[in-house]
Write an enzyme that holds these catalytic residues in place. Structure first.
Site, PDB file in Angstrom:
ATOM      1  N   LYS A   1     -42.022  39.582  19.710  1.00  0.00           N
ATOM      2  CA  LYS A   1     -40.689  40.267  18.782  1.00  0.00           C
ATOM      3  C   LYS A   1     -40.565  41.992  18.953  1.00  0.00           C
ATOM      4  O   LYS A   1     -39.316  42.416  19.187  1.00  0.00           O
ATOM      5  CB  LYS A   1     -40.418  38.878  17.680  1.00  0.00           C
TER       6      LYS A   1
ATOM      7  N   ASP B   1     -35.354  26.449  33.056  1.00  0.00           N
ATOM      8  CA  ASP B   1     -36.324  27.026  32.812  1.00  0.00           C
ATOM      9  C   ASP B   1     -36.029  29.500  32.831  1.00  0.00           C
ATOM     10  O   ASP B   1     -35.360  28.881  34.026  1.00  0.00           O
ATOM     11  CB  ASP B   1     -37.308  27.239  32.931  1.00  0.00           C
TER      12      ASP B   1
ATOM     13  N   SER C   1     -37.497  38.812  14.133  1.00  0.00           N
ATOM     14  CA  SER C   1     -38.159  37.776  13.319  1.00  0.00           C
ATOM     15  C   SER C   1     -38.561  38.887  12.757  1.00  0.00           C
ATOM     16  O   SER C   1     -38.724  39.865  12.296  1.00  0.00           O
ATOM     17  CB  SER C   1     -39.355  36.577  14.074  1.00  0.00           C
TER      18      SER C   1
ATOM     19  N   TYR D   1     -47.164  36.343  18.796  1.00  0.00           N
ATOM     20  CA  TYR D   1     -45.807  35.499  18.601  1.00  0.00           C
ATOM     21  C   TYR D   1     -45.100  37.348  17.984  1.00  0.00           C
ATOM     22  O   TYR D   1     -44.149  37.039  18.707  1.00  0.00           O
ATOM     23  CB  TYR D   1     -45.391  34.537  17.999  1.00  0.00           C
TER      24      TYR D   1
ATOM     25  N   PHE E   1     -36.196  35.314   8.220  1.00  0.00           N
ATOM     26  CA  PHE E   1     -37.274  35.527   7.575  1.00  0.00           C
ATOM     27  C   PHE E   1     -37.679  33.766   7.857  1.00  0.00           C
ATOM     28  O   PHE E   1     -37.523  33.414   8.836  1.00  0.00           O
ATOM     29  CB  PHE E   1     -37.064  35.886   5.593  1.00  0.00           C
TER      30      PHE E   1
END
Length: 338
Positions: A154, A58, A125, A150, A178
């Site tokens: 980004k 991780d 994103s 989220y 996208f």
């Protein structure tokens, strides 16, 4: 030349590993298997004839990350996919997203800046744009307030990389995706979420094959062609190939700035109902679905202006929406046969 792909057994990561190995690059995959399967390694090997080096840990573990880069001191570049990625889930559990998506990036950059020169491609994103006021969205479109935790992670990730590239030997490309869909044409790898899918297309295919009773369509009162949300759906193989071109640009020192940004999409928006219709056409299956209330964090419409990627990276999408849906359906059927 050794390339690290974090989250390399995930949906986009695994397809990118395939394209990198097709270019004879040595790939080291890091994945904690939190939303992927070790069996993906075998799928990659069946497609390319070579199994990438794999390390299971991780990236939120700072010491494990440090130890990895000590063992692999000859890394030429990193493609960083590893992150939690569901809008709805991020609204419900924002701290998970801030820890997972931000801490892991910081620990990687800390190791890369120790090198005389390093390259990173960041999996960003279109959510960084929020609800853009003008379509299609270009790289120069103003960044709006994020609509979800989220999307905010980004935005924060891009800001961190921008700050670091100014004062280090790190070169970076931010790729703003996208909506990736589809699967490899071999149906050896594809999108296989653990638990209930958070993305539209795997929910469609799982419903089509009978694993889910019905698809929930979140809202039909948006100001769009049919009242449902509009997105730019790009075939994952097209997306993966863009990563190879971006990496080659950095490795060959073709980048004009230390930090470059590219949109990756088809340039065309499709509504949720249009995606359902495309699936029904290629599968010959009637899909049961139900309209429910809007989902918090969803923007109305988003699709890309891809002129920059087309001109500078020499990249363009090849697959249509129907072709992408057909590949996703082929993958779903193969997975369930297993």
């Amino acid at each position: 030349m050794k390339i690290v792909v974090t989250g390399g057994l995930g949906f986009i990561g695994s397809h990118t590993v395939v394209e990198l190995q097709n270019e004879n690059l040595e790939v080291v995959v890091i994945d904690n298997l939190s939303n992927s399967s070790i069996e993906v390694l075998d799928g990659i090997e069946r497609i390319t004839g070579k199994k990438p080096i794999f390390e299971n840990f991780d990236l939120r573990d700072k010491k494990a990350t440090q130890d990895f880069f000590k063992r692999h001191s000859d890394v030429a570049g990193v493609i960083h996919f590893a992150a939690s990625k569901a809008v709805g889930e991020s609204v419900k559990d924002p701290l998970l997203y801030y820890e997972n998506n931000v801490a892991s990036l910081v620990y990687i950059l800390q190791e890369l800046q120790k090198k005389p020169q390093a390259q990173i491609i960041f999996s960003s994103s279109c959510t960084v744009y929020g609800q853009a006021e003008v379509m299609p969205i270009a790289e120069t479109t103003p960044i709006q307030v994020a609509m979800s935790p989220y999307g905010n992670t980004k935005q924060i990730g891009e800001e961190i990389i921008a700050d670091v590239t100014k004062m280090s030997n790190i070169n970076a490309i931010l790729l703003r995706y996208f909506n990736p869909i589809g699967a490899h044409p071999s149906a050896e790898i594809g999108e296989l979420p653990i638990g209930v899918p958070q993305n539209l297309v795997p929910f469609i295919t799982q419903t089509g094959i009978g694993l889910r009773n019905e698809l929930l369509v979140y809202g039909n009162d948006y100001p769009t062609i049919d009242g449902t949300c509009v997105r730019d759906y790009i075939h994952v193989v097209d997306l993966a190939k863009a990563h190879v071109l971006a990496l080659q640009r950095l490795l060959n020192k073709k980048n004009l700035e230390k930090l470059e940004v590219f949109n990756l999409g088809t340039g065309k928006g499709s509504s949720v109902l249009e995606v359902i219709q495309a699936f029904e056409k290629v599968s010959g299956t009637k899909l049961p679905y139900r309209i429910v209330a809007r989902r918090e964090g969803d923007v109305t419409s988003t699709y890309a202006n891809t002129d920059k990627a087309n001109a500078i990276l020499g990249w363009k999408t090849q697959s249509t929406l129907e072709e992408a849906m057909a590949s996703a359906w082929k993958w779903e059927q193969k997975v369930r046969q297993r």
